[in-house]
Write a protein that holds these residues in place. Structure first.
Motif, PDB file in Angstrom:
ATOM      1  N   GLY A   1       0.982  -1.364   0.027  1.00 12.66           N
ATOM      2  CA  GLY A   1       0.093   0.013  -0.033  1.00 12.66           C
ATOM      3  C   GLY A   1       0.966   1.421  -0.059  1.00 12.66           C
ATOM      4  N   ALA A   2       2.171   1.015  -0.157  1.00 11.00           N
ATOM      5  CA  ALA A   2       2.919   2.317  -0.171  1.00 11.00           C
ATOM      6  C   ALA A   2       2.846   3.171  -1.754  1.00 11.00           C
ATOM      7  CB  ALA A   2       4.565   1.781  -0.333  1.00 11.00           C
ATOM      8  N   ALA A   3       3.228   4.455  -1.523  1.00 13.11           N
ATOM      9  CA  ALA A   3       3.194   5.079  -2.860  1.00 13.11           C
ATOM     10  C   ALA A   3       3.505   4.485  -4.040  1.00 13.11           C
ATOM     11  CB  ALA A   3       3.867   6.669  -2.308  1.00 13.11           C
ATOM     12  N   GLY A   4       2.674   4.716  -4.899  1.00  9.95           N
ATOM     13  CA  GLY A   4       3.063   3.970  -6.305  1.00  9.95           C
ATOM     14  C   GLY A   4       2.956   2.569  -6.276  1.00  9.95           C
ATOM     15  N   ASP A   5       2.181   1.949  -4.959  1.00 10.35           N
ATOM     16  CA  ASP A   5       2.009   0.552  -5.174  1.00 10.35           C
ATOM     17  C   ASP A   5       0.443   0.532  -5.171  1.00 10.35           C
ATOM     18  OD1 ASP A   5       1.697  -2.316  -4.900  1.00 10.35           O
ATOM     19  OD2 ASP A   5       2.323  -2.649  -2.833  1.00 10.35           O
ATOM     20  N   ASN A   6      -0.377   0.575  -6.124  1.00  8.11           N
ATOM     21  CA  ASN A   6      -1.940   0.579  -6.107  1.00  8.11           C
ATOM     22  C   ASN A   6      -2.418  -0.672  -6.118  1.00  8.11           C
ATOM     23  OD1 ASN A   6      -1.822   3.421  -5.827  1.00  8.11           O
ATOM     24  ND2 ASN A   6      -2.283   3.734  -7.906  1.00  8.11           N
ATOM     25  N   ASP A   7      -1.768  -1.796  -6.188  1.00 10.40           N
ATOM     26  CA  ASP A   7      -2.229  -3.056  -6.238  1.00 10.40           C
ATOM     27  C   ASP A   7      -2.287  -3.715  -5.075  1.00 10.40           C
ATOM     28  OD1 ASP A   7      -2.915  -2.769  -9.259  1.00 10.40           O
ATOM     29  OD2 ASP A   7      -0.793  -3.357  -9.338  1.00 10.40           O
ATOM     30  N   GLY A   8      -1.322  -3.393  -4.018  1.00 13.01           N
ATOM     31  CA  GLY A   8      -1.419  -3.945  -2.688  1.00 13.01           C
ATOM     32  C   GLY A   8      -2.389  -3.502  -1.886  1.00 13.01           C
ATOM     33  N   PRO A   9      -2.771  -4.066  -0.677  1.00  9.64           N
ATOM     34  CA  PRO A   9      -4.005  -3.702   0.164  1.00  9.64           C
ATOM     35  C   PRO A   9      -3.125  -2.537   0.990  1.00  9.64           C
ATOM     36  CG  PRO A   9      -2.836  -5.733   0.892  1.00  9.64           C
ATOM     37  CD  PRO A   9      -2.613  -5.629  -0.537  1.00  9.64           C
ATOM     38  N   GLY A  10      -3.983  -1.642   1.370  1.00  9.40           N
ATOM     39  CA  GLY A  10      -3.495  -0.688   2.208  1.00  9.40           C
ATOM     40  C   GLY A  10      -4.105   0.757   2.083  1.00  9.40           C
ATOM     41  N   ILE A  11      -3.469   1.760   2.729  1.00  5.04           N
ATOM     42  CA  ILE A  11      -4.332   2.912   2.508  1.00  5.04           C
ATOM     43  C   ILE A  11      -2.987   3.621   1.443  1.00  5.04           C
ATOM     44  CG2 ILE A  11      -4.538   5.165   3.631  1.00  5.04           C
ATOM     45  CD1 ILE A  11      -4.928   3.779   6.128  1.00  5.04           C
ATOM     46  N   LEU A  12      -3.964   4.107   0.205  1.00  6.99           N
ATOM     47  CA  LEU A  12      -3.035   4.510  -0.844  1.00  6.99           C
ATOM     48  C   LEU A  12      -2.599   6.118  -0.700  1.00  6.99           C
ATOM     49  CD1 LEU A  12      -4.540   2.435  -3.637  1.00  6.99           C
ATOM     50  CD2 LEU A  12      -2.764   1.855  -2.128  1.00  6.99           C
ATOM     51  N   ALA A  13      -3.636   6.723  -0.149  1.00  8.68           N
ATOM     52  CA  ALA A  13      -3.567   8.111  -0.169  1.00  8.68           C
ATOM     53  C   ALA A  13      -4.510   8.845   0.820  1.00  8.68           C
ATOM     54  CB  ALA A  13      -3.898   9.042  -1.546  1.00  8.68           C
ATOM     55  N   SER A  14      -4.524  10.062   1.372  1.00 10.56           N
ATOM     56  CA  SER A  14      -5.294  10.638   2.157  1.00 10.56           C
ATOM     57  C   SER A  14      -5.004  12.364   2.039  1.00 10.56           C
ATOM     58  CB  SER A  14      -5.106  10.442   3.852  1.00 10.56           C
ATOM     59  OG  SER A  14      -5.344   8.897   4.122  1.00 10.56           O
ATOM     60  N   ARG A  15      -6.063  12.855   2.363  1.00 13.27           N
ATOM     61  CA  ARG A  15      -6.038  14.407   2.376  1.00 13.27           C
ATOM     62  C   ARG A  15      -6.865  14.787   3.337  1.00 13.27           C
ATOM     63  NH1 ARG A  15      -1.806  14.350   0.679  1.00 13.27           N
ATOM     64  NH2 ARG A  15      -0.937  15.449  -1.188  1.00 13.27           N
TER      65      ARG A  15
ATOM     66  N   ALA B   1     -10.596  12.792   3.014  1.00 13.24           N
ATOM     67  CA  ALA B   1     -10.856  11.874   2.049  1.00 13.24           C
ATOM     68  C   ALA B   1      -9.694  10.788   2.130  1.00 13.24           C
ATOM     69  CB  ALA B   1     -11.173  11.918   0.425  1.00 13.24           C
ATOM     70  N   SER B   2     -10.102   9.360   2.005  1.00 13.59           N
ATOM     71  CA  SER B   2      -8.826   8.665   1.943  1.00 13.59           C
ATOM     72  C   SER B   2      -9.112   7.375   0.942  1.00 13.59           C
ATOM     73  CB  SER B   2      -8.737   8.057   3.585  1.00 13.59           C
ATOM     74  OG  SER B   2      -7.481   7.078   3.477  1.00 13.59           O
ATOM     75  N   LEU B   3      -8.238   6.730   0.448  1.00 11.79           N
ATOM     76  CA  LEU B   3      -8.430   5.945  -0.524  1.00 11.79           C
ATOM     77  C   LEU B   3      -7.572   4.836  -0.063  1.00 11.79           C
ATOM     78  CD1 LEU B   3      -9.238   5.129  -3.600  1.00 11.79           C
ATOM     79  CD2 LEU B   3      -7.065   5.487  -4.227  1.00 11.79           C
ATOM     80  N   MET B   4      -8.369   3.278   0.030  1.00 14.07           N
ATOM     81  CA  MET B   4      -7.912   2.171   0.510  1.00 14.07           C
ATOM     82  C   MET B   4      -8.076   1.042  -0.550  1.00 14.07           C
ATOM     83  SD  MET B   4      -8.928   0.183   4.050  1.00 14.07           S
ATOM     84  CE  MET B   4      -8.383   1.214   5.088  1.00 14.07           C
ATOM     85  N   ARG B   5      -7.014   0.311  -0.610  1.00 13.25           N
ATOM     86  CA  ARG B   5      -7.082  -1.064  -1.330  1.00 13.25           C
ATOM     87  C   ARG B   5      -7.593  -2.028  -0.236  1.00 13.25           C
ATOM     88  NH1 ARG B   5      -8.118  -2.128  -6.429  1.00 13.25           N
ATOM     89  NH2 ARG B   5      -6.057  -1.156  -6.880  1.00 13.25           N
ATOM     90  N   ILE B   6      -8.667  -2.527  -0.349  1.00 11.61           N
ATOM     91  CA  ILE B   6      -9.033  -3.689   0.733  1.00 11.61           C
ATOM     92  C   ILE B   6      -8.295  -4.814   0.468  1.00 11.61           C
ATOM     93  CG2 ILE B   6     -11.121  -4.745   1.724  1.00 11.61           C
ATOM     94  CD1 ILE B   6     -11.134  -1.892   1.836  1.00 11.61           C
TER      95      ILE B   6
END
Length: 325
Positions: free
Chosen positions: A173-187, A320-325
């Protein structure tokens, strides 16, 4: 660790259901009036034996059971609430003690309806810095305790409840890893200049009372649509995705018209928006995790889905926050 992934979710509601018809028997309103303007059909109201902490504890236990972990492994608890059990200590410490995981970090976050988003981003940051390995993030409210039940413009809008998630420090879920589970971005944002549009007219340092919620609904609606669309755009840009990539939007359940207007502004189909406001009304900081848990348990939100959370509340605060489940 570079991120935080979801392990489980849970929610809790008071025993008492208060329908629009029940309200119409108490104040000058009607089911038709409420549904047309808000989309709300009922809400849950805490009884004398139910508090923000009891609801939070129930939601937390459900999330821990869903995660399949031992409560003692949780070393960070962040509780978002505008209706704590006491002025101090933090209601999160009550939850911590009830779960039997004393000794770690436990504190409350006060950002009203955006509280869960603030708590989620804070937990993500603390896990990344090694301040914990497993976090319990909770939104819990007993807003019925701060409502003016003679003000039909506000008392019909709110309800009580709690929602919780368990996060674990992860290298996905780190920056640039949009395929793995985790919180991808928040503002997150705040604008204290809008204080008088949505606030409680009391407090220990001013009136020495709890006070009641006051709101200028039309102005709040206008700011909500603009601010939410803007922050969603920021998160989409930061994560490097398109609107079409989002599987589900879990918004703050304030008003069905705000949900529809925000979705239209961003071009998000309504069928991708999780809506529970009709059953729960506005549960403030509890609304996002409560709606999320409902959608996970009924099978709509699945592992691998890309989920956007968003909320705006008094302050104004929004995020807002974006998460890959």
């Amino acid at each position: 660790m570079t991120g935080a992934r979801l392990l489980g979710s849970g929610s809790a509601l008071p025993k008492r259901v208060l329908t629009n018809a029940d309200l119409a028997a108490q104040i000058d309103t009607s089911d038709e009036w409420i549904v047309e303007r808000t989309g709300i059909r009922q809400r849950y109201i805490a009884g004398d034996d139910e508090t923000t902490s009891t609801l939070a504890i129930a939601a937390a236990r459900a999330a821990i059971d869903d995660a399949g972990i031992d409560a003692s492994s949780i070393d960070l608890i962040i509780l978002a609430t505008a209706t704590p059990d006491n002025t101090f200590p933090a209601t999160a410490t009550k939850v911590q003690h009830a779960l039997g995981c004393n000794g770690g970090v436990a504190f409350d976050v006060a950002a009203v309806c955006s509280g869960f988003l603030y708590a989620l981003a804070t937990a993500d940051s603390l896990l990344k810095t090694g301040m914990g390995t497993r976090a319990l993030v909770i939104g819990a409210e007993t807003f019925s305790r701060i409502l003016d039940w003679e003000d039909r413009t506000t008392c019909v809008l709110f309800g009580d409840g709690a929602g919780a998630i368990v996060l674990e420090a992860s290298d996905t879920g780190a920056a640039g890893d949009n395929d793995g589970p985790g919180i991808l971005a928040s503002r997150l944002h705040a604008d204290g200049g809008q204080h008088d549009l949505l606030y409680v007219d009391g407090g220990p340092s001013t009136t020495q009372t709890v006070g009641h919620l006051r709101m200028k609904g039309r102005e709040v609606f206008r700011h909500a649509v603009v601010n939410l669309a803007s922050v969603l755009g920021e998160v989409i840009e930061e994560a490097g995705i398109s609107v079409e990539d989002i599987d589900w939007v879990v918004p703050h359940q304030a008003n069905a018209r705000i949900l529809d207007a925000t979705a239209r502004k961003l071009g998000i189909p309504r069928e991708k928006v999780i809506i529970t406001v009709d059953q729960h009304a506005n549960t403030s900081a509890a609304s996002v995790p409560l709606a999320f848990d409902v959608a996970r348990r009924d099978g709509r939100i699945k592992s691998g889905d890309l989920v956007m959370f968003e909320a705006m509340g008094g302050g104004f605060t929004w995020g807002a926050s974006l998460m890959r489940i």
